[in-house]
Design a protein around this motif. Structure first.
Motif: not given
Length: 170
Positions: A19-46
């Motif tokens: 199921n290509i949709e599942d595969s794409i969704e899992n890739d997006a989830d892992s990319e989204e998860a990585k972004e969620d784990e990262m904290v940027t200067d903007e997130d800190f408001g600095v």
């Protein structure tokens, strides 16, 4: 007349269903998860720092922040500034680790311990702030909670990046 012989239907071999949709969704989830784990200067408001904690000038930067807080007389505003300053230092520590990796582990761990002590101190004082002003106290508590979540993400980043057993002793 000849009677046609019915041919047996061909037996199809089962194909692996992907199921290509599942595969794409899992890739997006892992990319989204990585972004969620990262904290940027903007997130800190600095702002992105030009001087990082491994510089001998960083002590002056820290001293300047303390002097600025001395001239803030409203307790709630002082705590808000302390949170902002602590967030700036956490962001600086995070950036230092990203830029210099393992060679900055000592500085990053010492700085992170200092930030933990500062956040503990702020957390101890925050509930008593501005007792007559519920809105100010609520804002400070929200900022503190938000900073705590970001601090945990930064520490998880340190755990992943710093190959030092002291990180795991905590």
């Amino acid at each position: 007349a000849e009677v046609p012989i019915a041919e047996a239907p061909a037996v199809e071999q089962p194909e692996e269903v992907v199921n290509i949709e599942d595969s794409i969704e899992n890739d997006a989830d892992s990319e989204e998860a990585k972004e969620d784990e990262m904290v940027t200067d903007e997130d800190f408001g600095v702002d992105q720092a030009r001087i990082l904690p491994d510089s001998p000038f960083y002590t002056l930067k820290r001293l300047g922040r303390e002097v600025r807080r001395v001239f803030i007389f409203d307790d709630a505003k002082k705590v808000e500034q302390e949170i902002k300053d602590a967030n700036q230092e956490l962001s600086d520590l995070n950036r230092l680790l990203d830029e210099k990796g393992e060679e900055a582990t000592d500085v990053v761990l010492r700085g992170f311990e200092r930030m933990e002590e500062r956040f503990d101190s702020i957390a101890d004082r925050a509930p008593d702030l501005a007792l007559e002003d519920e809105e100010s106290r609520r804002e400070v508590m929200e900022q503190l909670l938000d900073s705590e979540i970001k601090r945990q993400k930064v520490f998880e980043h340190i755990e992943r990046e710093a190959k030092d057993e002291r990180v795991f002793e905590r």
